[in-house]
Write an enzyme that holds these catalytic residues in place. Structure first.
Site, PDB file in Angstrom:
ATOM      1  N   GLU A 315       0.854  -1.200   0.000  1.00 56.68           N
ATOM      2  CA  GLU A 315       0.000   0.000   0.000  1.00 56.68           C
ATOM      3  C   GLU A 315       0.886   1.246   0.000  1.00 56.68           C
ATOM      4  O   GLU A 315       0.601   2.226  -0.704  1.00 56.68           O
ATOM      5  CB  GLU A 315      -0.941  -0.002   1.216  1.00 56.68           C
ATOM      6  N   LYS A 336      -6.820   1.165  12.015  1.00 52.43           N
ATOM      7  CA  LYS A 336      -6.835  -0.242  12.443  1.00 52.43           C
ATOM      8  C   LYS A 336      -5.835  -0.487  13.563  1.00 52.43           C
ATOM      9  O   LYS A 336      -5.935  -1.485  14.274  1.00 52.43           O
ATOM     10  CB  LYS A 336      -6.516  -1.170  11.263  1.00 52.43           C
ATOM     11  N   PHE A 400      -9.912  -9.635   0.104  1.00 57.08           N
ATOM     12  CA  PHE A 400      -9.581 -10.897  -0.559  1.00 57.08           C
ATOM     13  C   PHE A 400     -10.382 -10.992  -1.857  1.00 57.08           C
ATOM     14  O   PHE A 400     -11.510 -10.510  -1.946  1.00 57.08           O
ATOM     15  CB  PHE A 400      -9.937 -12.095   0.340  1.00 57.08           C
TER      16      PHE A 400
END
Lengths: 420, 78
Positions: A315, A336, A400
């Site tokens: 990222e 997160k 995913f």
């Protein structure tokens, strides 16, 4: 002229608090919502930590019948939608009903109900004991379904099941639904309640989860050199989107404008992102272009930043590739680090963080960032939140299946930025 | 506890109603806010509690609390 979409209501349940205000307060003070798993005995599991919702009293939002019928993910979605609708001061009367839709994403749906009831079925070997409510308790789209019933929203309804990008896919699709004119109001976001034996065991088997069991609050450490996987979490983030003139006509408070959505696929691997994460860069570029902006106009990115070795590196590479020299001025943080990874809920909750950062001019930090990992060279707003006037905020989430979903929010101003 | 009291306790545990609402003539759907799924679920609880089996055709005949009690008596439950 393109129909404009604004955010007028926010509602959330997260490991950081049972409302948007509590969650935001915890995030800007850099608190961690991670602790030992209490939902099941995890002593034989490699990862024994999670971001759980604490002290949530569903009975405040639903009656006894509903409480028995619904899986937690449905209860979280109902409660968060109630809070978002109250925040928007919105009631759906007959005149709005058919113009109001619901798109709430979830990666999995009612996994804990599936596991519990299947265990009972195996133990008793008696299919007559399968409860009547099991099917509508486990289907992922029953968060949207129950919310639409509750508020009488009879417009478009959907449920993207795009793994960890589900909440962002939902908001992106809801945005387009309004832009295309199919609805004027959308109740949208993401929800997940999957801190279960199967999910924790399954993600562990993929070596995706942190095993820093002795220091739960330090386990989620995006972009840090010692990161060792994500911390599973649960949550729900719901936002109310409205077409601008509808919001203005009813005198709604406008938090921000949702101005762009980018969605691409890696076409590479079911779980891993490719080196350089070109698809992530492309999603960000599409969102920026749709908003009529340039990369240099972006002030803040709420990163996907899962705390896995691969995601955070790739990222970072994607952001460097797309923004070039501008990365020196760009703030990138991963909330997160505090919430853990709420799977399908993460896009909903992180959209709220992006909107709040615009509205309050405070950037929530990336906590546990002691020593940046190799190649992790961005301004991750380490450990302490930052007060800074910003005009644009993006939210990245990747799932995913190679899903890359990006939302772009900007401060609302009356004048429309001209598009090319 | 009489059969009637036991049945009403099961109903109160399951549906969003009070003991006072559970008069014998009360209809599950019209008076107690249940839907057809609630009734099936309730009768599953009754099967478990009273050790009887309820067939699908019998289920359709059950409208009120009195119907449940009559049905259980018919099956020999006291």
């Amino acid at each position: 002229m393109k129909r404009r979409v604004v955010v007028t209501g926010l509602g959330a349940l997260t490991p950081l608090g049972n409302s948007v205000n509590q969650t935001w307060e915890s995030a800007v003070t850099g608190k961690s919502g991670i602790g030992p798993i209490t939902k099941f005995d995890s002593s034989s599991y490699k990862s024994q930590i999670a971001g759980e919702i604490k002290n949530f009293d569903a009975a405040q939002f639903v009656n006894k019948q509903e409480l028995r019928r619904y899986d937690d993910f449905i209860l979280y979605a109902i409660a968060s939608s109630e809070m978002a609708m109250a925040d928007a001061k919105l009631t759906i009367g007959p005149e709005l009903s058919e113009r109001t839709g619901v798109i709430i994403g979830s990666a999995i749906g009612g996994l804990s109900t599936i596991e519990e009831e299947f265990e009972l079925l195996l133990n008793h070997n008696n299919p007559r004991k399968i409860p009547t409510f099991i099917v509508p308790a486990i289907l992922a789209n029953l968060a949207s379904g129950n919310v639409s019933i509750r508020f009488g929203a009879k417009g478009p309804i959907n449920c993207p099941v795009t793994a960890c990008a589900a909440g962002t896919s939902a908001i992106g699709d809801a945005y387009k639904t309004i832009v295309y004119g199919d609805a004027d109001i959308m109740i949208t976001g993401g929800v997940e309640a999957a801190i279960t034996r199967m999910a924790v065991g399954g993600f562990s088997a993929m070596r995706a989860l942190s095993q820093r069991n002795d220091e739960p609050q330090k386990a989620s450490r995006p972009f840090d050199k010692d990161r060792d996987g994500f911390v599973i979490a649960e949550g729900c983030g719901i936002i109310i989107l409205e077409e601008l003139s509808v919001a203005l006509n009813r005198g709604a408070r406008i938090y921000a404008e949702l101005a762009g959505y980018g969605c691409t696929s890696d076409a590479y691997h079911v779980a891993a992102p490719p080196p350089g994460h070109e698809g992530a860069a492309r999603s960000m570029r599409i969102a920026i272009k749709e908003a009529g902006l340039n990369p240099e106009d972006i002030d803040y990115i709420n990163a996907h930043g899962t705390s896995t070795p691969l995601n955070d590196l790739y990222e970072t590479q994607a952001i460097n590739f797309l923004f070039g020299e501008h990365v020196k001025k760009l703030m990138v943080s991963s909330t997160k680090s505090m919430t853990g990874h709420m799977l399908g809920a993460t896009g909903g909750v992180e959209a709220i963080f992006a909107v709040k950062s615009l509205h309050e001019n405070i950037i929530p930090p990336t906590i546990n960032l002691d020593n940046p990992g190799e190649e992790c060279n961005l301004d991750y707003v380490p450990n302490v939140s930052r007060r800074k006037e910003i005009n644009t905020a993006m939210s990245n989430t990747f799932g995913f299946g190679g899903v890359n979903a990006v939302l772009l929010f900007k401060k609302y101003s009356e004048s429309q930025v001209s598009e090319e | 506890m009489t059969l009637e009291e036991k049945v009403i306790k099961l109903i109160v545990d399951q549906l969003d109603v009070t003991k006072e609402q559970c008069v014998l003539e009360a209809s599950f759907i019209d008076d107690l806010g249940a839907d057809s799924l609630d009734i099936v679920e309730l009768l599953m609880e009754m099967e478990e509690a009273f050790g009887v089996e309820i067939e699908d055709e019998e289920l359709e005949k059950i409208v009120t609390i009195k119907d449940v009690i009559d049905f259980l008596k018919q099956k020999g439950v006291n």
